[in-house]
Design an enzyme around this catalytic site. Structure first.
Site, PDB file in Angstrom:
ATOM      1  N   HIS A  56       2.588   6.457   2.193  1.00  0.00           N
ATOM      2  CA  HIS A  56       1.729   5.972   1.108  1.00  0.00           C
ATOM      3  C   HIS A  56       0.918   4.789   1.645  1.00  0.00           C
ATOM      4  O   HIS A  56       1.271   4.190   2.659  1.00  0.00           O
ATOM      5  CB  HIS A  56       2.582   5.514  -0.075  1.00  0.00           C
ATOM      6  CG  HIS A  56       3.234   6.632  -0.805  1.00  0.00           C
ATOM      7  ND1 HIS A  56       3.712   6.485  -2.085  1.00  0.00           N
ATOM      8  CD2 HIS A  56       3.505   7.926  -0.450  1.00  0.00           C
ATOM      9  CE1 HIS A  56       4.244   7.613  -2.496  1.00  0.00           C
ATOM     10  NE2 HIS A  56       4.131   8.512  -1.511  1.00  0.00           N
ATOM     11  N   GLU A  58       0.541   1.713   0.672  1.00  0.00           N
ATOM     12  CA  GLU A  58       1.250   0.428   0.761  1.00  0.00           C
ATOM     13  C   GLU A  58       2.223   0.416   1.934  1.00  0.00           C
ATOM     14  O   GLU A  58       2.276  -0.559   2.693  1.00  0.00           O
ATOM     15  CB  GLU A  58       2.022   0.144  -0.540  1.00  0.00           C
ATOM     16  CG  GLU A  58       1.144  -0.005  -1.759  1.00  0.00           C
ATOM     17  CD  GLU A  58       0.913   1.303  -2.521  1.00  0.00           C
ATOM     18  OE1 GLU A  58       0.636   1.225  -3.730  1.00  0.00           O
ATOM     19  OE2 GLU A  58       1.004   2.397  -1.909  1.00  0.00           O
ATOM     20  N   CYS A  86       4.276   2.847  -6.567  1.00  0.00           N
ATOM     21  CA  CYS A  86       5.331   3.768  -6.971  1.00  0.00           C
ATOM     22  C   CYS A  86       6.683   3.113  -6.654  1.00  0.00           C
ATOM     23  O   CYS A  86       6.733   2.072  -5.997  1.00  0.00           O
ATOM     24  CB  CYS A  86       5.174   5.095  -6.226  1.00  0.00           C
ATOM     25  SG  CYS A  86       5.665   5.018  -4.486  1.00  0.00           S
TER      26      CYS A  86
END
Length: 159
Positions: A56, A58, A86
């Protein structure tokens, strides 16, 4: 840091998310990590590009920032992300000790376009034996040796 600076870095994260979609690289997510007002790392979502479900935006940006700063501790850093993190990304942000999170889209916005993490939040609230994913504890007594070694080690580097 002034609001104008925060907005500048958030716009970078948003631009990464848009570029990722326009170039068919991956999902519509981008993240930027900043320390002392300076850009340290930036990444878009790389899940499909790398066949890595943990890539992801991040998490990818955290990995890059840690490599660049040669540390696993990102205290003093701020992350700007195009969407509310998330559960996995939020956990990574906590583990990295990032000081502040700024986000643009919400988890509800993400759910509206097919990125729904609500089931993970719900699963985490359930006892292990009631989760959808079968989970079984195995060989705890043998595994305890590694924990005992860690606990008594003078060489350990705590994190």
């Amino acid at each position: 840091m002034e609001r104008q600076q925060h907005e500048k870095f958030m716009r970078m994260a948003i631009a990464l998310s848009e570029k990722n979609v326009l170039e068919s690289i991956g999902g519509p997510f981008g993240a930027v990590i900043v320390k002392d007002g300076k850009l340290i790392a930036k990444s878009a979502n790389k899940v499909t590009a790398t066949n890595d479900p943990t890539a992801h935006a991040e998490v990818s940006a955290i990995r890059m920032a840690c490599r660049k700063l040669k540390t696993f501790d990102l205290q003093g850093c701020t992350i700007y992300t195009s969407c509310e993190p998330c559960p996995m990304c939020l956990s990574a942000i906590y583990w990295a000790h990032i000081d502040v999170v700024y986000f643009a889209n919400t988890k509800t916005d993400a759910s509206d376009i097919g990125f729904d993490d609500q089931f993970i939040y719900e699963e985490l609230d359930k006892p292990v034996e009631n989760r959808r994913l079968p989970v079984t504890q195995l060989l705890r007594d043998e595994a305890q040796q590694a924990f005992q070694l860690w606990n008594s080690s003078v060489l350990k580097k705590e994190y």
